[in-house]
Write a protein that holds these residues in place. Structure first.
Motif, PDB file in Angstrom:
ATOM      1  N   ARG A 139       0.876  -1.189   0.000  1.00 22.66           N
ATOM      2  CA  ARG A 139       0.000   0.000   0.000  1.00 22.66           C
ATOM      3  C   ARG A 139       0.913   1.239   0.000  1.00 22.66           C
ATOM      4  NH1 ARG A 139      -3.395  -0.157   4.962  1.00 22.66           N
ATOM      5  NH2 ARG A 139      -4.532  -1.770   3.825  1.00 22.66           N
ATOM      6  N   PHE A 140       0.601   2.195  -0.843  1.00 21.89           N
ATOM      7  CA  PHE A 140       1.525   3.313  -1.025  1.00 21.89           C
ATOM      8  C   PHE A 140       1.127   4.547  -0.214  1.00 21.89           C
ATOM      9  CE2 PHE A 140       1.918   0.491  -4.603  1.00 21.89           C
ATOM     10  CZ  PHE A 140       3.287   0.257  -4.573  1.00 21.89           C
ATOM     11  N   LEU A 141       2.144   5.162   0.344  1.00 19.75           N
ATOM     12  CA  LEU A 141       1.966   6.432   1.062  1.00 19.75           C
ATOM     13  C   LEU A 141       2.766   7.474   0.280  1.00 19.75           C
ATOM     14  CD1 LEU A 141       2.121   4.067   3.352  1.00 19.75           C
ATOM     15  CD2 LEU A 141       2.510   5.948   4.916  1.00 19.75           C
ATOM     16  N   ILE A 142       2.121   8.513  -0.147  1.00 19.82           N
ATOM     17  CA  ILE A 142       2.847   9.564  -0.860  1.00 19.82           C
ATOM     18  C   ILE A 142       3.370  10.550   0.193  1.00 19.82           C
ATOM     19  CG2 ILE A 142       2.739  11.296  -2.696  1.00 19.82           C
ATOM     20  CD1 ILE A 142       2.173   8.422  -3.676  1.00 19.82           C
ATOM     21  N   THR A 143       4.683  10.699   0.228  1.00 18.34           N
ATOM     22  CA  THR A 143       5.317  11.533   1.277  1.00 18.34           C
ATOM     23  C   THR A 143       6.253  12.541   0.615  1.00 18.34           C
ATOM     24  OG1 THR A 143       6.948   9.754   1.467  1.00 18.34           O
ATOM     25  CG2 THR A 143       5.183   9.809   3.110  1.00 18.34           C
ATOM     26  N   PRO A 144       5.688  13.533  -0.069  1.00 14.09           N
ATOM     27  CA  PRO A 144       6.536  14.447  -0.837  1.00 14.09           C
ATOM     28  C   PRO A 144       7.563  15.168   0.028  1.00 14.09           C
ATOM     29  CG  PRO A 144       4.275  15.262  -0.670  1.00 14.09           C
ATOM     30  CD  PRO A 144       4.282  13.889  -0.103  1.00 14.09           C
ATOM     31  N   TRP A 145       8.719  15.384  -0.562  1.00 15.93           N
ATOM     32  CA  TRP A 145       9.821  16.132   0.048  1.00 15.93           C
ATOM     33  C   TRP A 145      10.514  15.404   1.186  1.00 15.93           C
ATOM     34  CZ3 TRP A 145      11.717  19.452  -3.071  1.00 15.93           C
ATOM     35  CH2 TRP A 145      10.893  20.096  -3.979  1.00 15.93           C
ATOM     36  N   LEU A 146      10.304  14.104   1.258  1.00 16.79           N
ATOM     37  CA  LEU A 146      11.075  13.321   2.233  1.00 16.79           C
ATOM     38  C   LEU A 146      11.936  12.309   1.477  1.00 16.79           C
ATOM     39  CD1 LEU A 146       8.317  12.517   4.891  1.00 16.79           C
ATOM     40  CD2 LEU A 146       9.851  14.447   4.801  1.00 16.79           C
ATOM     41  N   HIS A 147      12.814  12.653   0.574  1.00 16.29           N
ATOM     42  CA  HIS A 147      13.438  13.940   0.676  1.00 16.29           C
ATOM     43  C   HIS A 147      13.352  14.761  -0.625  1.00 16.29           C
ATOM     44  CE1 HIS A 147      17.927  14.471  -0.603  1.00 16.29           C
ATOM     45  NE2 HIS A 147      17.557  15.658  -0.245  1.00 16.29           N
ATOM     46  N   TRP A 148      12.827  14.191  -1.685  1.00 17.34           N
ATOM     47  CA  TRP A 148      12.608  14.893  -2.950  1.00 17.34           C
ATOM     48  C   TRP A 148      11.090  14.993  -3.175  1.00 17.34           C
ATOM     49  CZ3 TRP A 148      16.199  13.191  -7.647  1.00 17.34           C
ATOM     50  CH2 TRP A 148      17.491  13.693  -7.440  1.00 17.34           C
ATOM     51  N   PRO A 149      10.663  15.733  -4.188  1.00 24.13           N
ATOM     52  CA  PRO A 149       9.210  15.917  -4.336  1.00 24.13           C
ATOM     53  C   PRO A 149       8.445  14.641  -4.674  1.00 24.13           C
ATOM     54  CG  PRO A 149      10.400  16.888  -6.202  1.00 24.13           C
ATOM     55  CD  PRO A 149      11.424  16.540  -5.166  1.00 24.13           C
ATOM     56  N   GLU A 150       9.152  13.645  -5.222  1.00 25.34           N
ATOM     57  CA  GLU A 150       8.461  12.419  -5.664  1.00 25.34           C
ATOM     58  C   GLU A 150       8.400  11.348  -4.591  1.00 25.34           C
ATOM     59  OE1 GLU A 150      11.474  12.681  -5.441  1.00 25.34           O
ATOM     60  OE2 GLU A 150      12.466  10.756  -5.545  1.00 25.34           O
ATOM     61  N   THR A 151       9.004  11.632  -3.449  1.00 22.46           N
ATOM     62  CA  THR A 151       9.236  10.564  -2.468  1.00 22.46           C
ATOM     63  C   THR A 151       7.944   9.885  -2.013  1.00 22.46           C
ATOM     64  OG1 THR A 151      10.878  12.101  -1.640  1.00 22.46           O
ATOM     65  CG2 THR A 151      10.603  10.071  -0.431  1.00 22.46           C
ATOM     66  N   SER A 210       3.952  14.455   7.675  1.00 19.87           N
ATOM     67  CA  SER A 210       3.873  13.029   7.302  1.00 19.87           C
ATOM     68  C   SER A 210       3.948  12.074   8.493  1.00 19.87           C
ATOM     69  CB  SER A 210       5.012  12.675   6.337  1.00 19.87           C
ATOM     70  OG  SER A 210       4.857  13.368   5.139  1.00 19.87           O
ATOM     71  N   LEU A 211       4.490  12.545   9.617  1.00 23.08           N
ATOM     72  CA  LEU A 211       4.684  11.615  10.738  1.00 23.08           C
ATOM     73  C   LEU A 211       3.395  10.935  11.226  1.00 23.08           C
ATOM     74  CD1 LEU A 211       7.502  13.024  13.050  1.00 23.08           C
ATOM     75  CD2 LEU A 211       7.380  10.767  12.007  1.00 23.08           C
ATOM     76  N   PRO A 212       2.278  11.670  11.340  1.00 27.26           N
ATOM     77  CA  PRO A 212       1.060  10.981  11.790  1.00 27.26           C
ATOM     78  C   PRO A 212       0.660   9.839  10.850  1.00 27.26           C
ATOM     79  CG  PRO A 212       0.774  13.362  11.891  1.00 27.26           C
ATOM     80  CD  PRO A 212       2.066  13.111  11.183  1.00 27.26           C
ATOM     81  N   LYS A 213       0.865  10.070   9.555  1.00 28.38           N
ATOM     82  CA  LYS A 213       0.525   9.036   8.570  1.00 28.38           C
ATOM     83  C   LYS A 213       1.450   7.820   8.726  1.00 28.38           C
ATOM     84  CE  LYS A 213       1.112  10.236   4.138  1.00 28.38           C
ATOM     85  NZ  LYS A 213       0.799  10.872   2.859  1.00 28.38           N
ATOM     86  N   ILE A 214       2.715   8.106   8.959  1.00 27.68           N
ATOM     87  CA  ILE A 214       3.689   7.016   9.136  1.00 27.68           C
ATOM     88  C   ILE A 214       3.354   6.241  10.412  1.00 27.68           C
ATOM     89  CG2 ILE A 214       6.118   6.549   9.645  1.00 27.68           C
ATOM     90  CD1 ILE A 214       6.767   9.030   7.847  1.00 27.68           C
ATOM     91  N   GLU A 215       3.056   6.981  11.468  1.00 27.25           N
ATOM     92  CA  GLU A 215       2.757   6.356  12.761  1.00 27.25           C
ATOM     93  C   GLU A 215       1.480   5.523  12.686  1.00 27.25           C
ATOM     94  OE1 GLU A 215       2.715   9.215  15.911  1.00 27.25           O
ATOM     95  OE2 GLU A 215       3.240   7.694  17.394  1.00 27.25           O
ATOM     96  N   ALA A 216       0.522   6.028  11.908  1.00 28.65           N
ATOM     97  CA  ALA A 216      -0.773   5.339  11.813  1.00 28.65           C
ATOM     98  C   ALA A 216      -0.654   3.959  11.159  1.00 28.65           C
ATOM     99  CB  ALA A 216      -1.766   6.208  11.032  1.00 28.65           C
TER     100      ALA A 216
END
Ligand code: FEO
Length: 399
Positions: A139-151, A210-216
């Motif tokens: 399942r994909f999480l889009i996390t822009p700028w961690l560390h480039w815009p596409e991350t 992005s941290l709440p999404k990662i933690e969730a």
């Protein structure tokens, strides 16, 4: 050499060390090297998650071939395209020409600038998209700028494994340990923080987002692209990030000076003593011409107050101090710290003037009138430094 380690049935970590490269991104010093990870998932379909920098001296194709044991590679998932992870994409495509490349829209915008890819082989995902590999699903999480815009990251649903890209990565080659329980994670956290502050620090706001999404995800295993895999206490890596993203002070002050003939250095030591006498603890003092900037950035990140000083040099600050100021200019989070300025000069006060001007441009909170000395740093001339040191002590009590 790329080492293969089984993480779970059908999930493999590929890891390699690079102790030759002196500077990461040709900027950040690497006294202990750096490591790279990629991952392979073998199921009804097979996926390679990112690649490994060829500078590590390993051949990722032969390693993947060995794991797949004659099977085809169905997917190449690209979490991050910075060349430390992407230089081998072309080799993968040449070896597995039918491989579907999985990324988001911005991944492909950047990818096309590097590689001639077949459009029909691109599989575009969005936040929450799922890719079934058989018994396993990413399942994909889009996390822009961690560390480039596409991350982006992917979360393996059946066993709660988060493939987190640069996030939770570190400087430093692996020294045997691949898992968190095999190392002292507090000590390890020092280089992880230096990586965080210098590589991801500019995008601290995106980390907070992005941290709440990662933690969730409640991930049981965190698999970054650099460094160890967190499988025993992944919560500790997340706690590190929570703390660092808040810029929580660990030390009361950091004093950084640029000095040609020792007068600015002497003023720094003089103030440090007075600040300690005033009750401040954990004061760090650095010569900007000696300590690599990445370490100084880290100390600024975890200081309550920042004190910058420079002599005058060609009508400006010492160039090594200018370099630090330019680096700080790229990291907005640092500009929230209370700042004090000092320096020395022979005739025109250009060092202090330049620092003051830079602070104004970046809207830094300058906590007091700068202190400056002309000529030698002598006891009879030090009263402006007493005043400034006292103001810094006062300011530290209120922040
Ligand atoms: Fe490890 Fe942003 O690359």
């Amino acid at each position: 050499m790329i080492l293969t380690t089984t993480l779970s049935d059908g999930v493999f970590a590929l890891s390699a060390n690079d102790r030759r490269t002196e500077l990461f991104e040709n900027l950040w010093t690497l006294p202990s090297g750096v490591s790279y990870n990629a991952y392979v998932v073998v199921d009804q379909k097979c996926a390679l998650l990112d690649t490994i920098n060829s500078c590590s001296g390993g051949d990722i194709i032969s390693v993947v071939e060995n794991i797949l044991d004659g099977r085809n590679l169905d997917y190449l998932v690209l979490h991050h395209l910075e060349p430390d992870h992407s230089t081998e994409i072309d080799s993968v495509i040449r070896r597995y020409p039918t491989v579907k490349i999985v990324g988001n829209k911005r991944t492909f915008d950047i990818l096309r600038n590097y590689f001639a890819v077949k459009e029909e082989n691109l599989l575009c995902v969005e936040e929450g998209s799922e890719l079934s590999l058989g018994s396993r699903t990413l399942r994909f999480l889009i996390t822009p700028w961690l560390h480039w815009p596409e991350t982006m990251m992917s979360f393996e649903v059946s066993e709660s494994i988060l493939f987190s890209g640069d996030v939770f990565g570190t400087f430093g080659a692996l020294e045997g340990a691949l898992f968190d329980e095999q190392t002292d994670t507090d000590k390890y956290g020092e280089e992880m923080l230096r990586y965080y502050t210098n590589v991801i620090g500019k995008y601290n706001g995106m980390v907070v987002k992005s941290l709440p999404k990662i933690e969730a995800t409640n991930a049981k295993m965190l698999c970054p692209l650099h460094g160890i895999i967190w499988r025993t206490n992944p919560g500790k890596a997340i706690e590190f990030y929570k703390r660092w993203s808040k810029l929580e002070p660990v030390n009361d002050a950091v004093i950084v000076y640029g000095s040609m003939y020792g007068n600015t250095a002497a003023s720094a030591d003089y103030m440090a003593r007075r600040m300690a006498d005033g009750g401040m603890r954990s004061i760090k003092v650095f010569d900007v011409s000696k300590t690599p900037i990445s370490y100084i950035i880290t100390e600024i990140w975890r200081a309550r107050c920042v004190v910058l000083g420079s002599c005058a040099y060609n009508g400006m600050v010492l160039p090594t101090m200018q370099s630090l100021m330019d680096t700080i200019a790229h990291i907005p989070a640092l500009q929230c710290k209370p700042l004090a300025i000092f320096g020395s000069s022979s005739w025109n006060g250009a060092g202090v003037k330049t620092l003051r001007c830079a602070a104004e441009n970046h809207k830094w909170n300058v906590i007091a009138e700068p202190a400056e000395i002309m000529g030698f740093a002598e006891a009879a001339k030090m009263s402006p430094f007493d005043v400034l040191a006292d103001k810094i002590v006062e300011s530290a009590k209120s922040c």
